[in-house]
Design a protein around this motif. Structure first.
Motif, short mmCIF file in Angstrom:
data_model
loop_
_atom_site.label_atom_id
_atom_site.label_comp_id
_atom_site.label_asym_id
_atom_site.label_seq_id
_atom_site.Cartn_x
_atom_site.Cartn_y
_atom_site.Cartn_z
N LYS A 165 -55.93 24.36 27.49
CA LYS A 165 -55.16 23.56 28.85
C LYS A 165 -55.20 24.30 30.00
O LYS A 165 -55.21 25.51 29.95
CB LYS A 165 -53.70 23.36 28.25
N ASN A 166 -54.82 23.54 31.11
CA ASN A 166 -54.51 24.21 32.41
C ASN A 166 -53.39 24.91 32.39
O ASN A 166 -52.38 24.79 32.03
CB ASN A 166 -54.53 23.19 33.47
N GLY A 167 -53.49 26.58 32.71
CA GLY A 167 -52.41 27.27 32.72
C GLY A 167 -52.51 28.38 31.59
O GLY A 167 -53.64 28.58 31.20
N LEU A 168 -51.37 28.69 30.91
CA LEU A 168 -51.51 29.81 30.07
C LEU A 168 -51.72 29.10 28.71
O LEU A 168 -51.04 28.27 28.08
CB LEU A 168 -50.04 30.62 30.23
N ASN A 169 -52.48 29.84 27.78
CA ASN A 169 -52.77 29.65 26.64
C ASN A 169 -52.54 30.65 25.48
O ASN A 169 -53.11 31.79 26.05
CB ASN A 169 -54.28 29.28 26.55
N THR A 170 -51.69 30.51 24.39
CA THR A 170 -51.60 31.51 23.68
C THR A 170 -52.59 31.46 22.23
O THR A 170 -52.56 30.31 21.88
CB THR A 170 -50.09 31.56 23.32
N VAL A 171 -53.07 32.25 22.19
CA VAL A 171 -54.26 32.41 21.14
C VAL A 171 -53.82 33.54 20.27
O VAL A 171 -53.60 34.56 20.46
CB VAL A 171 -55.79 32.68 21.61
N GLU A 172 -53.86 33.05 18.75
CA GLU A 172 -53.78 34.04 17.69
C GLU A 172 -54.58 34.02 16.76
O GLU A 172 -54.96 32.97 16.21
CB GLU A 172 -52.10 33.94 17.12
N ALA A 173 -55.19 35.22 16.42
CA ALA A 173 -56.15 35.18 15.32
C ALA A 173 -55.55 35.93 14.09
O ALA A 173 -54.73 37.13 14.33
CB ALA A 173 -57.40 36.24 15.66
N LEU A 174 -55.65 35.77 12.91
CA LEU A 174 -55.11 36.13 11.77
C LEU A 174 -56.14 36.30 10.64
O LEU A 174 -56.97 35.52 10.26
CB LEU A 174 -54.02 35.09 11.31
N ILE A 175 -56.07 37.46 9.98
CA ILE A 175 -56.80 37.64 8.97
C ILE A 175 -55.83 38.05 7.59
O ILE A 175 -54.92 38.48 8.01
CB ILE A 175 -57.81 38.80 9.14
#
Length: 937
Positions: free
Chosen positions: A718-728
């Motif tokens: 999306k336009n603006g801030l994006n929170t991405v989380e990767a999990l193992i």
């Protein structure tokens, strides 16, 4: 009070001595080592010492910290003078006093009280000079130490040329060493004790100790040489002594062997267990310790096998690591020890097990750290690209090889001594084949002499030469046959050829030389951390192309048991003054930046090499791209201009290097409208897990592709801030990484896309440029479509006369640090249209003339490239904005100069849905445009 002596060199931990409160010296055990780094005076003077202006400096110091990164070609290679006063306590009279230099580039002369104490040739090995004959020991007397250092080109001193900068200065530590008249030899700046392990197994080991003693007293001395071996906790596990007689003025070597060390702890990268050997000279009569040195001891055995690679302690062991240069951002090569140590820690943290110390011996702290942390190494002298056919050159090469070996002999991490790198890269006598053959014969003869010398100096290790990819030439000159191990520096898919040729080359070597062990001593591709691409291609300098390149090379190496090692070029970016390219004067092949920030390449190798659970999101955190879809606007007023004026207000028309500051919209409705659009781009996560879960703003995403520890999703940002989380999940435990990505969504069609805020466009480019300083994302240009934006007419600029695939120009653009903005362009452009909504805008047009009459010699490493030159074409054109002339009879070259950045800025008010149309009208030659910015006010 006690004074604790500092460590000197890679092997010596020096003893205590007692300084009485009355300021007189007592009998001293061993030697005193004092730092001599502080409060020097320096003068850079190519005319003469008397005319010099002195400035205060501390050692380490280089005079090339700034001139190697400016826009002026070349850097100061000449004389630098250092001076300092030293006061010697009268109680030290009768002691032997030395100045010990860890490195000064490249010719050094030392004067004490106006008398020459000695000279050293070579910029990368240590040297030690005795100065007590020139000192005045009278109480309070100042003794002047004057050091002349010269880094100018000298055809008799290697390296002659190389893809790194030959920084000048006393760039490593200096010490004053005070010793008793009977002491271990300082010959070749080694510590006089040499360890080898003739027998090593899991059950037993032996240690052979060679001690070189010198008696500078006036009488025979009866001495005891004692060796103690201590374990990691300091407990003595073995001791042996011999009694010797040493006549006045003599220097002798004595041998001792300690056998039957039971069940030794074996040294390896997984368990870098170090013992310590303490060697003492004791006066047999008084029992006083006259000198003492301490050396690391590691029990390990190894071999190279041409069919199955490398073995350590009897087990097959694939060596994967990197080469390293010694410079750092804004510091040249004058680094404190902590910086060297940190580099080895970063290599270890990556999961590597090998360091190629290239292309020269480095600071003692490097190999000390490799011993301690468990990194196997090779070390080499700087015979790079070519040789000089002179006896002086040959002798300097031999001296460097002996110094390198003796100074670093006791490091268990060292398994290879090397002595040539790509020595056939810059061929001489290309128009005289008979004379060229004589030159080749001299190279072969030098290689044979150095190999023989190395095997004599150290029979326990292997010899190596690193060659570039001219297989036929190295075969003809026997440089594949002469060393015990051959290294290949291979760049198929980068400097030359197709990437698939890498595997073919290795297989060819193994077929033609089945009995010769082989290593890949260099491979890599430029990765400017500011450049990304959704369609990566060779020479675009993008992180994505480099990742694809490294993935293929690493897989190819690991699939071939006969390939003993793969050495990435390079651990970090490094300075190479002759390079220009996207980041001038920097070779960008590093896994880390010049200031040691990890690139995605580093993360990729962590995911492939680490044994512990690992997950990390790409560090491409500032992004931009075209919107995927359209939505109806809820705030049409935000799209509407606030003025009815239909005229263009040209407030400025001057060259500038700065863009207008970004305008932030605070309207809640506008923010909601902006965030209603997405732009889909690939996102990489690096992990050694079998599966990775990805969440975007709390929502689970499916569909990852997993090529070789690189998990790739198509992510709708999306336009603006994006929170991405990767999990193992590994072994029942969760491991995660979280990143915030700032994304700018750009409309494809202004009337249907997100509210327009700003646009930064690179013409003639397919890559994305991240401008961290300005927090701007520069996108590739596109062909104009009604309602949107893009160019009309013209073509992508390509350098002519280049056999390799060209991507814009790789010349340095003067007047900017943002070279990628100016290194591509549309040539022959007719129009540029932006169907923006009404409103107030700042428009910046960026120009640079990329054709220069100055001929630049192509990098020798571009193996299918010749000198870069092109016919200079005069270009003059007019520029109109919405039919209003804004630039008349405009010539970028005439206004700014060739290969120089220039910008023209305009303030525009657009009404009545007219949009912006930029028209280029030819007067002479072809119009050009390099980049464009449009900021909505």
């Amino acid at each position: 009070m006690k004074i604790y002596c500092k460590q000197i060199g890679p092997q010596s931990i020096l003893c205590f001595f007692i300084l009485l409160m009355s300021a007189t010296l007592s009998a001293q055990e061993g030697r005193l080592v004092t730092s001599f780094n502080g409060e020097w005076l320096f003068a850079k003077d190519s005319i003469g010492l008397k005319k010099s202006i002195w400035t205060k400096v501390n050692i380490p110091h280089s005079w090339n910290k700034e001139d190697v990164t400016d826009d002026t070609p070349g850097y100061y290679r000449g004389v630098g003078w250092y001076k300092k006063n030293i006061t010697i306590h009268p109680g030290l009279k009768g002691k032997k006093i030395f100045l010990y230099f860890e490195g000064a580039n490249q010719e050094t002369e030392v004067y004490v009280n106006g008398k020459k104490a000695g000279r050293h040739v070579g910029g990368y090995t240590r040297f030690c000079l005795q100065i007590d004959p020139f000192l005045n020991f009278q109480d309070g007397t100042k003794n002047e130490v004057l050091v002349k250092v010269d880094n100018k080109f000298n055809e008799d001193i290697p390296p002659l040329s190389a893809d790194f900068t030959f920084f000048g200065g006393i760039y490593r530590d200096v010490y004053v060493v005070t010793a008793n008249p009977v002491h271990f030899s300082f010959n070749r700046a080694a510590n006089g004790v040499f360890l080898s392990t003739p027998v090593v197994s899991a059950k037993t080991a032996s240690v052979h100790i060679r001690s070189q003693l010198i008696n500078q007293s006036s009488s025979w001395r009866k001495l005891i040489i004692t060796n103690l071996i201590k374990d990691h906790k300091g407990a003595v596990i073995a001791k042996k002594s011999i009694q010797v007689r040493l006549k006045a003025g003599a220097e002798e070597e004595y041998n001792q062997q300690i056998d039957a060390i039971v069940n030794p702890q074996l040294w390896s990268p997984e368990n870098p267990y170090l013992y310590t050997v303490i060697t003492q000279i004791v006066d047999a009569k008084t029992k006083r310790v006259l000198d003492l040195v301490s050396n690391p001891l590691g029990f390990r055995w190894f071999k190279f096998d041409a069919a199955s690679g490398f073995y350590l302690n009897g087990k097959p062991y694939k060596l994967i690591g990197a080469s390293r240069h010694q410079d750092f951002k804004a510091m040249a090569n004058a680094l404190p020890n902590a910086y060297h140590v940190n580099d080895i820690k970063l290599l270890k943290k990556m999961g590597a097990n090998f360091l190629r110390v290239a292309h020269y011996p480095q600071d003692p702290a490097v190999l000390e750290s490799c011993d301690r942390l468990g990194i196997l190494t090779s070390v080499e002298i700087p015979i790079v690209n070519a040789i000089t056919e002179s006896e002086a050159f040959y002798q300097h090469c031999k001296d460097m090889q002996v110094e390198m070996i003796r100074q670093n002999y006791n490091h268990p991490s060292v398994i290879l001594w090397a002595y040539m790198n790509e020595v056939l890269l810059r061929l001489k006598f290309t128009d005289d084949k008979p004379r060229q053959q004589i030159y080749f014969d001299h190279i072969t003869r030098l290689a044979e002499q150095l190999d023989s010398l190395t095997r004599k100096e150290d029979p326990s290790r292997y010899t190596m030469i690193s060659n570039h990819g001219d297989f036929k030439r190295y075969k003809q000159t026997r440089l594949i046959e002469i060393p015990m191990v051959v290294g290949w520096n291979l760049y198929q898919g980068w400097y030359s050829g197709n990437i698939k040729g890498f595997a073919d080359f290795l297989d060819q070597h193994h077929k033609e030389f089945p009995e010769k062990p082989v290593m890949v001593t260099e491979y890599g591709a430029d990765a400017d951390p500011r450049i990304h691409s959704l369609t990566p291609e060779r020479f675009d300098k993008s992180m994505e192309y480099s990742l694809d390149f490294h993935e293929y090379y690493l897989k190819t190496i690991q699939e071939r048991p006969f390939v003993a090692a793969g050495m990435i070029w390079n651990l970090s970016d490094f300075n190479s003054e002759s390079r220009e390219e996207t980041m001038p004067h920097i070779n960008n092949k590093g896994l880390l930046t010049l200031d040691r920030q990890p690139k995605d390449l580093y993360r990729f190798y962590q995911s492939r090499l680490l044994k512990t659970p690992y997950v990390k999101i790409s560090n491409w955190l500032l992004r931009g791209g075209l919107a995927d879809s359209t939505v109806s606007r809820t705030n049409t007023q935000a799209l509407k201009g606030i003025s009815d004026d239909t005229e263009i207000s040209q407030l400025s028309n001057t060259q500038t290097s700065k863009k207008p500051s970004r305008v932030t919209h605070n309207s809640a409705a506008l923010s909601q409208d902006l965030n209603s659009h997405t732009s889909t781009q690939p996102l990489e996560v690096f992990s050694n897990a079998d599966d990775v879960s990805l969440f975007l703003n709390g929502e689970f995403l499916k569909g990852a592709k997993t090529p070789s520890n690189r998990f790739i999703w198509q992510v709708p940002f999306k336009n603006g801030l994006n929170t991405v989380e990767a999990l193992i999940k590994v072994g029942g435990k969760e491991y995660r990484d979280v990143a915030t990505i700032n994304f700018t969504c750009i409309p494809r069609v202004f009337a249907k896309g997100p509210v327009f805020d700003q646009l930064h466009v690179l013409l003639g480019a397919k890559r994305i440029y991240i401008d961290e300083d300005e927090k701007a994302v520069w996108l590739p240009d596109q062909v104009y479509q009604p309602g949107g934006w893009g160019h009309i007419g013209g073509e992508i600029f390509k350098m002519k006369g280049n056999a390799r695939q060209s991507y814009g120009t790789d010349r340095n653009i003067i007047g900017t640090d943002r070279d990628p903005i100016y290194q591509t362009q549309n040539i022959g452009i007719k129009k540029y249209k932006l169907d923006v909504p009404d409103g107030d805008y700042n428009l910046v047009l960026h120009f640079a003339e990329l054709i220069s009459a100055d001929v630049k010699e192509a990098l020798a490493y571009n193996l299918d490239n010749s000198s870069q030159s092109e016919k200079v074409e005069e270009r003059i054109f007019d520029v109109f904005i919405n039919d209003v002339p804004v630039l008349q009879r405009f010539s970028p070259k005439e206004k700014y100069g060739a290969l120089t950045a220039g910008s023209e800025e305009f303030k525009l008010t657009i009404t009545n849905g007219k949009g912006i149309e930029i028209t280029f009208k030819v007067i002479k030659g072809q119009p050009v445009l390099n980049a464009l910015q449009l900021i909505k006010n």
